[in-house]
Design a protein around this motif. Structure first.
Motif, PDB file in Angstrom:
ATOM      1  N   ARG A  37       0.993  -1.072  -0.305  1.00 54.02           N
ATOM      2  CA  ARG A  37       0.311  -0.271   0.131  1.00 54.02           C
ATOM      3  C   ARG A  37       0.575   1.393   0.364  1.00 54.02           C
ATOM      4  O   ARG A  37       2.050   1.218   0.602  1.00 54.02           O
ATOM      5  N   PHE A  38       0.589   2.373  -0.526  1.00 57.13           N
ATOM      6  CA  PHE A  38       0.685   3.667  -0.189  1.00 57.13           C
ATOM      7  C   PHE A  38       1.043   3.877   0.912  1.00 57.13           C
ATOM      8  O   PHE A  38       0.037   3.503   2.455  1.00 57.13           O
ATOM      9  N   LYS A  39       1.923   4.761   1.521  1.00 55.12           N
ATOM     10  CA  LYS A  39       2.030   5.163   3.095  1.00 55.12           C
ATOM     11  C   LYS A  39       1.948   6.888   3.198  1.00 55.12           C
ATOM     12  O   LYS A  39       1.951   7.851   1.697  1.00 55.12           O
ATOM     13  N   ALA A  40       1.422   7.185   4.277  1.00 57.39           N
ATOM     14  CA  ALA A  40       0.124   8.600   3.994  1.00 57.39           C
ATOM     15  C   ALA A  40       0.777   9.664   5.620  1.00 57.39           C
ATOM     16  O   ALA A  40       0.327   7.862   6.646  1.00 57.39           O
ATOM     17  N   SER A  41       0.721  10.303   5.836  1.00 61.78           N
ATOM     18  CA  SER A  41       0.583  11.201   7.089  1.00 61.78           C
ATOM     19  C   SER A  41      -0.423  12.598   7.002  1.00 61.78           C
ATOM     20  O   SER A  41       0.502  12.609   5.390  1.00 61.78           O
ATOM     21  N   LEU A  59      13.715  16.856   7.987  1.00 64.62           N
ATOM     22  CA  LEU A  59      13.777  15.843   7.226  1.00 64.62           C
ATOM     23  C   LEU A  59      13.800  14.186   7.781  1.00 64.62           C
ATOM     24  O   LEU A  59      12.837  13.695   6.910  1.00 64.62           O
ATOM     25  N   SER A  60      14.065  14.166   9.138  1.00 66.12           N
ATOM     26  CA  SER A  60      14.025  13.198   9.982  1.00 66.12           C
ATOM     27  C   SER A  60      12.988  13.362  10.084  1.00 66.12           C
ATOM     28  O   SER A  60      11.976  11.808  10.231  1.00 66.12           O
ATOM     29  N   GLU A  61      11.986  14.135  10.662  1.00 63.62           N
ATOM     30  CA  GLU A  61      10.800  14.059  10.657  1.00 63.62           C
ATOM     31  C   GLU A  61       9.099  13.227   9.706  1.00 63.62           C
ATOM     32  O   GLU A  61       8.743  13.363  10.259  1.00 63.62           O
ATOM     33  N   ILE A  62       9.643  14.277   8.539  1.00 57.32           N
ATOM     34  CA  ILE A  62       8.853  13.827   7.286  1.00 57.32           C
ATOM     35  C   ILE A  62       9.073  12.107   7.249  1.00 57.32           C
ATOM     36  O   ILE A  62       7.884  11.866   6.961  1.00 57.32           O
ATOM     37  N   GLN A  83       6.084   6.733   7.039  1.00 59.83           N
ATOM     38  CA  GLN A  83       6.540   5.536   7.303  1.00 59.83           C
ATOM     39  C   GLN A  83       5.895   5.240   8.049  1.00 59.83           C
ATOM     40  O   GLN A  83       5.639   3.888   8.190  1.00 59.83           O
ATOM     41  N   THR A  84       5.665   5.644   9.376  1.00 65.47           N
ATOM     42  CA  THR A  84       4.945   5.443  10.268  1.00 65.47           C
ATOM     43  C   THR A  84       3.200   5.695  10.285  1.00 65.47           C
ATOM     44  O   THR A  84       2.705   5.140  11.283  1.00 65.47           O
ATOM     45  N   GLY A  85       3.312   6.529   9.656  1.00 65.36           N
ATOM     46  CA  GLY A  85       1.640   6.543   9.223  1.00 65.36           C
ATOM     47  C   GLY A  85       1.244   7.926  10.064  1.00 65.36           C
ATOM     48  O   GLY A  85      -0.162   8.055  10.757  1.00 65.36           O
ATOM     49  N   THR A  86       2.237   8.441  11.363  1.00 67.83           N
ATOM     50  CA  THR A  86       1.858   9.227  12.373  1.00 67.83           C
ATOM     51  C   THR A  86       1.687  10.891  11.894  1.00 67.83           C
ATOM     52  O   THR A  86       2.191  11.092  11.121  1.00 67.83           O
ATOM     53  N   PRO A  87       1.442  11.590  11.707  1.00 70.69           N
ATOM     54  CA  PRO A  87       0.282  12.563  11.572  1.00 70.69           C
ATOM     55  C   PRO A  87       2.016  13.975  12.064  1.00 70.69           C
ATOM     56  O   PRO A  87       2.246  13.375  12.958  1.00 70.69           O
ATOM     57  N   LEU A  88       2.100  14.696  10.910  1.00 72.17           N
ATOM     58  CA  LEU A  88       3.685  15.614  11.149  1.00 72.17           C
ATOM     59  C   LEU A  88       2.567  17.305  11.692  1.00 72.17           C
ATOM     60  O   LEU A  88       2.393  17.785  11.131  1.00 72.17           O
ATOM     61  N   GLY A  89       2.925  17.147  12.847  1.00 70.76           N
ATOM     62  CA  GLY A  89       2.651  18.114  13.648  1.00 70.76           C
ATOM     63  C   GLY A  89       2.706  18.166  15.246  1.00 70.76           C
ATOM     64  O   GLY A  89       3.333  17.163  15.534  1.00 70.76           O
ATOM     65  N   ASN A  90       2.501  20.004  14.965  1.00 71.07           N
ATOM     66  CA  ASN A  90       2.759  19.660  17.138  1.00 71.07           C
ATOM     67  C   ASN A  90       2.241  18.657  17.467  1.00 71.07           C
ATOM     68  O   ASN A  90       0.737  18.007  17.196  1.00 71.07           O
ATOM     69  N   GLU A  91       1.942  18.795  19.307  1.00 69.00           N
ATOM     70  CA  GLU A  91       1.144  18.166  20.159  1.00 69.00           C
ATOM     71  C   GLU A  91      -0.493  18.846  20.262  1.00 69.00           C
ATOM     72  O   GLU A  91      -0.838  18.017  19.910  1.00 69.00           O
ATOM     73  N   TYR A  92      -0.373  19.803  19.728  1.00 65.40           N
ATOM     74  CA  TYR A  92      -1.738  20.406  19.726  1.00 65.40           C
ATOM     75  C   TYR A  92      -2.501  19.870  18.122  1.00 65.40           C
ATOM     76  O   TYR A  92      -3.884  19.678  18.238  1.00 65.40           O
ATOM     77  N   PHE A  93      -1.766  20.009  17.517  1.00 68.36           N
ATOM     78  CA  PHE A  93      -1.842  18.970  15.551  1.00 68.36           C
ATOM     79  C   PHE A  93      -2.903  18.138  16.394  1.00 68.36           C
ATOM     80  O   PHE A  93      -3.828  17.155  15.555  1.00 68.36           O
ATOM     81  N   ARG A  94      -1.899  16.881  16.643  1.00 68.60           N
ATOM     82  CA  ARG A  94      -2.394  15.656  16.945  1.00 68.60           C
ATOM     83  C   ARG A  94      -3.521  15.303  17.506  1.00 68.60           C
ATOM     84  O   ARG A  94      -4.543  14.644  17.665  1.00 68.60           O
ATOM     85  N   ASP A  95      -3.414  16.552  18.841  1.00 65.48           N
ATOM     86  CA  ASP A  95      -4.014  15.954  19.723  1.00 65.48           C
ATOM     87  C   ASP A  95      -5.508  16.646  18.479  1.00 65.48           C
ATOM     88  O   ASP A  95      -7.210  16.044  19.365  1.00 65.48           O
TER      89      ASP A  95
END
Length: 218
Positions: free
Chosen positions: A102-106, A187-190, A195-207
């Motif tokens: 499958r494609f990966k996405a975040s 670069l590492s964060e992106i 790769q893990t499917g985890t949202p890319l953003g700060n804690e407020y964004f993830r919440d």
């Protein structure tokens, strides 16, 4: 082992990555790249997905997409691959899937990471040492976003539109972003994010994402 679910929300940008099976090529000739872009254009209109940035590499692709509907991203990719895979198999006498699963996405926090993600995508050919300058690679969105070349596939994101009061200011401001390399930490964060499917953003964004989805996302 069950597959990790992917999370999409209307109006939230998504970084999509899909690689060829065992890192093998998925594009062989110029006509293959153009066919993929044509299919992507048609599918993005049909499934109401705005494409902000893209790059087609020899053995993988990156897209930055904002869907209008929750299922838009999945339908977009299914529509493209449903036609592109048979096209490659027929053209080159191959069989089976050309993609590595499958494609990966975040999900992307546009306020903090959207422009960084656009740069990450369009700088791929530079990092791969395929070209010296991003404008030298014709299978990316760079010339559309940075030089104003007509590219009907692209839809400017609101964050991009804030770069200037008019078209010329926006183009100049966008080009200025490419005068410096992306920070290695970014670069590492992106990479870790898609790769893990985890949202890319700060804690407020993830919440905020978890509240909308009513589940944990990372």
């Amino acid at each position: 082992m069950p597959r990790k679910p992917r999370f999409f929300l209307p109006g939230v940008a998504v970084h999509i990555v899909q690689r060829g099976y065992s890192r093998r090529p998925v594009f062989f000739e110029d006509s293959d790249y153009q066919t993929y872009l044509d299919l992507l254009y048609d599918a993005s209109r049909r499934h109401h997905c705005a494409i902000h940035a893209y790059v087609l590499m020899t053995n993988h692709i990156h897209l930055l997409v904002t869907p209008c509907e929750k299922e838009g991203v999945s339908r977009l990719m299914q529509a493209v691959n449903r036609q592109y895979v048979p096209y490659i198999n027929y053209t080159f006498g191959m069989s089976g899937s050309i993609w590595e699963g499958r494609f990966k996405a975040s999900l992307i926090d546009d306020e903090e990471y959207l422009l960084a993600c656009m740069r990450y995508i369009e700088l791929n050919p530079i990092r791969a040492k395929m070209v010296r300058l991003p404008e030298d690679y014709c299978w990316s969105s760079y010339t559309g976003n940075a030089s104003g070349c007509i590219n009907e596939l692209l839809t400017p994101h609101s964050i991009y539109m804030r770069l200037g009061l008019n078209r010329e200011e926006r183009l100049a401001a966008y080009r200025a972003l490419f005068r410096h390399c992306l920070d290695t930490a970014v670069l590492s964060e992106i990479r870790k994010s898609y790769q893990t499917g985890t949202p890319l953003g700060n804690e407020y964004f993830r919440d905020k994402i978890e509240q909308k989805l009513k589940c944990k996302v990372g």
